[in-house]
Enzyme design. Structure first.
Site, mmCIF file in Angstrom:
data_model
loop_
_atom_site.group_PDB
_atom_site.id
_atom_site.type_symbol
_atom_site.label_atom_id
_atom_site.label_comp_id
_atom_site.label_asym_id
_atom_site.label_seq_id
_atom_site.Cartn_x
_atom_site.Cartn_y
_atom_site.Cartn_z
ATOM 1 N N HIS A 22 0.827 -1.210 0.000
ATOM 2 C CA HIS A 22 0.000 0.000 0.000
ATOM 3 C C HIS A 22 0.865 1.266 0.000
ATOM 4 O O HIS A 22 1.688 1.455 0.879
ATOM 5 C CB HIS A 22 -0.895 -0.031 1.249
ATOM 6 N N ASP A 64 -4.617 3.803 -4.953
ATOM 7 C CA ASP A 64 -4.724 4.165 -3.543
ATOM 8 C C ASP A 64 -5.864 5.164 -3.310
ATOM 9 O O ASP A 64 -5.848 6.275 -3.855
ATOM 10 C CB ASP A 64 -3.395 4.775 -3.087
ATOM 11 N N TYR A 112 10.687 13.163 -12.450
ATOM 12 C CA TYR A 112 11.879 12.314 -12.254
ATOM 13 C C TYR A 112 12.115 12.058 -10.761
ATOM 14 O O TYR A 112 12.482 10.942 -10.368
ATOM 15 C CB TYR A 112 13.133 12.986 -12.841
ATOM 16 N N ASN A 132 4.398 8.652 -20.126
ATOM 17 C CA ASN A 132 4.921 8.228 -18.818
ATOM 18 C C ASN A 132 3.846 8.421 -17.751
ATOM 19 O O ASN A 132 3.194 9.463 -17.711
ATOM 20 C CB ASN A 132 6.134 9.089 -18.425
#
Lengths: 148, 148
Positions: A22, A64, A112, A132
């Protein structure tokens, strides 16, 4: 291959997402992303596009619900309001497979930094720029657990 | 944990069964079995019984329909006609999850020789003697492949 498990999830990627708990993040990146030297373990998915890989992971990994944001994509450099077609496809995949989550945009270098802390990076051959996405793993509740 | 994937399959075991192809064998063994020095990679499943582990694997791994036999258990030493209760449970699990396959009995040392050639040994904490089974992986046909 295995019954009931998405075929794009190979041995190493299954190992990675089953090891995650989690709040751990996974990053699915395009063919230009500097994956190899960022830090996290890299699983290669050469020949696969980033949206298909996102769909494969979301088929088995919940997002989540304990936090305000659980999915992020990279902001277009010089045009922060732009939403590339590949990012529209990310958002559609998230809606379809994970539920009512917004894919938030994050400035390139901040993205990044988030990726550096991830559990795993999946390096695809996505040709489209800005292909991405970061996904934060949620919980499988007791009543949702698979039983044979 | 992951959605739609049996929770007894941890990262290493998922990696192992996803790596296996058509005709590869996996051995699920009891707490007395000499697993560690037989040769194949060993995945530990301490605290888990062999029948539950068999059910978890068969939830996602088809048995081989291309050969006459695809499941074997160890014959009772000195009483080859005996069928221990744990072996009855293996047969029931195979019928329920894999289909119309017989679990054939194999003499103890012949069973070890078969196990030496397996892809993987899963070492459980099965207390019941003769709680050992070999399963041969079958194919997932194109129309059976999971899609998100």
């Amino acid at each position: 291959m295995l019954k009931g498990i998405h075929p794009l999830l190979g041995p190493d990627l299954l190992h990675a997402i089953r090891s995650m708990g989690h709040g751990d993040d996974i990053v699915i990146v395009d063919a230009n992303f500097p994956a190899a030297f960022l830090g996290p373990k890299v699983v290669r998915a050469d020949g696969v596009d980033a949206v298909s890989m996102t769909e494969a992971i979301l088929a088995h990994m919940p997002l989540d619900t304990f936090v305000a944001e659980a999915a992020w994509r990279m902001e277009v450099v010089g045009d922060p309001g732009a939403e590339p077609e590949v990012c529209v496809a990310f958002q559609q995949a998230v809606h379809r497979l994970a539920g009512d989550f917004k894919v938030h945009s994050v400035e390139r270098f901040a993205f990044y930094e988030m990726a550096r802390k991830a559990a795993c990076i999946v390096a695809t051959t996505e040709f489209r720029l800005y292909g991405n996405i970061i996904l934060k793993k949620g919980v499988v509740h007791p009543h949702e657990i698979f039983r044979a």
